[in-house]
Design a protein around this motif. Structure first.
Motif, PDB file in Angstrom:
ATOM      1  N   ILE A  79       0.596  -1.385  -0.129  1.00  0.00           N
ATOM      2  CA  ILE A  79      -0.174   0.050   0.299  1.00  0.00           C
ATOM      3  C   ILE A  79       1.134   1.114  -0.058  1.00  0.00           C
ATOM      4  O   ILE A  79       1.968   1.207   0.795  1.00  0.00           O
ATOM      5  N   ARG A  80       0.240   2.172  -0.747  1.00  0.00           N
ATOM      6  CA  ARG A  80       1.019   3.696  -0.836  1.00  0.00           C
ATOM      7  C   ARG A  80       0.557   4.681  -0.042  1.00  0.00           C
ATOM      8  O   ARG A  80      -0.761   4.819  -0.195  1.00  0.00           O
ATOM      9  N   LEU A  81       0.617   5.496   1.148  1.00  0.00           N
ATOM     10  CA  LEU A  81       0.195   6.491   1.103  1.00  0.00           C
ATOM     11  C   LEU A  81       0.724   8.200   0.111  1.00  0.00           C
ATOM     12  O   LEU A  81       1.636   8.047  -0.370  1.00  0.00           O
ATOM     13  N   TYR A  82      -0.364   8.883   0.151  1.00  0.00           N
ATOM     14  CA  TYR A  82      -0.344  10.087  -0.715  1.00  0.00           C
ATOM     15  C   TYR A  82      -0.464  11.162  -0.026  1.00  0.00           C
ATOM     16  O   TYR A  82      -0.878  11.605   0.889  1.00  0.00           O
ATOM     17  N   LYS A  83       0.600  11.066   1.299  1.00  0.00           N
ATOM     18  CA  LYS A  83       0.473  11.657   2.607  1.00  0.00           C
ATOM     19  C   LYS A  83       0.769  13.533   2.150  1.00  0.00           C
ATOM     20  O   LYS A  83      -0.597  13.938   2.835  1.00  0.00           O
ATOM     21  N   PRO A 134       0.181   8.686   8.866  1.00  0.00           N
ATOM     22  CA  PRO A 134      -0.490   7.057   9.565  1.00  0.00           C
ATOM     23  C   PRO A 134       1.086   6.689   8.314  1.00  0.00           C
ATOM     24  O   PRO A 134       1.945   7.029   8.015  1.00  0.00           O
ATOM     25  N   GLN A 135       1.644   5.926   9.539  1.00  0.00           N
ATOM     26  CA  GLN A 135       3.497   4.947   8.917  1.00  0.00           C
ATOM     27  C   GLN A 135       2.441   3.270   9.600  1.00  0.00           C
ATOM     28  O   GLN A 135       1.177   3.049  10.336  1.00  0.00           O
ATOM     29  N   ILE A 136       3.317   2.859   8.389  1.00  0.00           N
ATOM     30  CA  ILE A 136       2.713   1.244   8.304  1.00  0.00           C
ATOM     31  C   ILE A 136       3.798   0.358   8.907  1.00  0.00           C
ATOM     32  O   ILE A 136       5.000   0.434   8.574  1.00  0.00           O
ATOM     33  N   LEU A 146      10.607  -2.775   7.845  1.00  0.00           N
ATOM     34  CA  LEU A 146       9.317  -3.269   7.574  1.00  0.00           C
ATOM     35  C   LEU A 146       8.540  -2.609   7.862  1.00  0.00           C
ATOM     36  O   LEU A 146       7.059  -1.950   7.441  1.00  0.00           O
ATOM     37  N   VAL A 147       8.822  -0.889   8.464  1.00  0.00           N
ATOM     38  CA  VAL A 147       8.746  -0.202   9.551  1.00  0.00           C
ATOM     39  C   VAL A 147       8.269   0.541   8.338  1.00  0.00           C
ATOM     40  O   VAL A 147       9.668   1.684   8.297  1.00  0.00           O
ATOM     41  N   PHE A 148       7.430   1.582   7.920  1.00  0.00           N
ATOM     42  CA  PHE A 148       7.555   2.713   6.884  1.00  0.00           C
ATOM     43  C   PHE A 148       7.283   4.158   7.321  1.00  0.00           C
ATOM     44  O   PHE A 148       6.129   4.282   7.985  1.00  0.00           O
ATOM     45  N   ASN A 149       8.377   4.740   7.297  1.00  0.00           N
ATOM     46  CA  ASN A 149       7.515   6.485   8.533  1.00  0.00           C
ATOM     47  C   ASN A 149       6.305   7.000   7.245  1.00  0.00           C
ATOM     48  O   ASN A 149       6.325   6.481   5.861  1.00  0.00           O
ATOM     49  N   PRO A 150       6.081   8.043   7.405  1.00  0.00           N
ATOM     50  CA  PRO A 150       5.135   8.600   6.761  1.00  0.00           C
ATOM     51  C   PRO A 150       6.668   9.727   4.800  1.00  0.00           C
ATOM     52  O   PRO A 150       5.314   8.949   3.968  1.00  0.00           O
ATOM     53  N   ASP A 151       7.035   9.539   5.509  1.00  0.00           N
ATOM     54  CA  ASP A 151       7.815   9.631   3.777  1.00  0.00           C
ATOM     55  C   ASP A 151       7.909   8.793   3.639  1.00  0.00           C
ATOM     56  O   ASP A 151       8.096   8.440   1.774  1.00  0.00           O
ATOM     57  N   LYS A 152       8.600   7.034   3.635  1.00  0.00           N
ATOM     58  CA  LYS A 152       8.962   5.819   2.955  1.00  0.00           C
ATOM     59  C   LYS A 152       8.091   5.499   2.410  1.00  0.00           C
ATOM     60  O   LYS A 152       7.500   5.088   1.353  1.00  0.00           O
ATOM     61  N   PHE A 153       6.680   5.371   2.897  1.00  0.00           N
ATOM     62  CA  PHE A 153       5.256   5.238   2.832  1.00  0.00           C
ATOM     63  C   PHE A 153       4.853   6.000   1.616  1.00  0.00           C
ATOM     64  O   PHE A 153       3.852   5.949   1.164  1.00  0.00           O
TER      65      PHE A 153
END
Ligand code: SF4
Ligand code: SF4
Length: 169
Positions: free
Chosen positions: A58-62, A91-93, A129-136
């Motif tokens: 899943i990708r976030l569009y921050k 969110p972060q994933i 494996l933890v994606f902060n909002p920038d990486k997400f």
């Protein structure tokens, strides 16, 4: 135990029957050793083309996210968490927890989460494996796929083998 079950039990205790079953099992093993019916792929050299609606990362569009927290609230795996990032609630994933159910994507009121077609990214540690909002927020389709020559195949149903892979042009 009713009579039918007792008869079945006695039949299974018959030593000739057991011996016959062992011989059949060994025969089956030899058959597969001589002419294997493999249904697995030599991944990552060969990989299966997945259906277009197969859920990927899943990708976030921050810039679109309004920080409502619904995605974090609905996540059944506790993979999505809200964090304060550059003064905004985002969110972060944790992909180590995500079960790719897609609930977060469905619940987002502004379409700030979308499923990508990335299914086989690899990481070296659980921390990655933890994606902060920038990486997400990154374009996974461009950045995460494994580089190299991958032979694509697709599965077809075969009358004899059950499943067979053919090159996907
Ligand atoms: S896909 Fe499901 S498990 Fe993964 S973060 Fe979204 S809601 Fe949680
Ligand atoms: S549900 Fe959508 S808008 Fe709300 S916090 Fe999650 S990504 Fe942002």
């Amino acid at each position: 135990m009713d009579q039918v079950k007792i008869r079945e039990y006695d039949k299974n205790k018959n030593p000739f029957r057991l011996f016959g079953a062992h011989v059949a099992a060994v025969g089956e093993g030899i058959k597969h050793a001589i002419k294997p019916k493999t249904i697995t792929l030599r991944y990552p050299d060969v990989s299966m083309t997945l259906p277009t609606n197969y859920r990927g990362m899943i990708r976030l569009y921050k810039d679109v996210c309004i920080g409502c927290s619904l995605c974090a609230m609905i996540c059944p795996a506790d993979a999505m968490k809200m964090t304060t990032w550059e003064g905004k609630k985002l969110p972060q994933i944790n992909y180590g927890r995500c079960v790719f159910c897609g609930f977060c994507v469905d619940v987002c009121p502004v379409d700030a989460l979308r499923e990508t077609r990335v299914h086989d990214a690899a990481f070296q540690s659980r921390r990655e494996l933890v994606f902060n909002p920038d990486k997400f927020n990154q374009d996974f389709d461009q950045t995460l796929p494994v580089k190299g020559t991958v032979r694509k195949v697709r599965a077809v149903i075969d009358e004899n083998k059950g499943i067979r892979y053919v090159p996907d042009e």
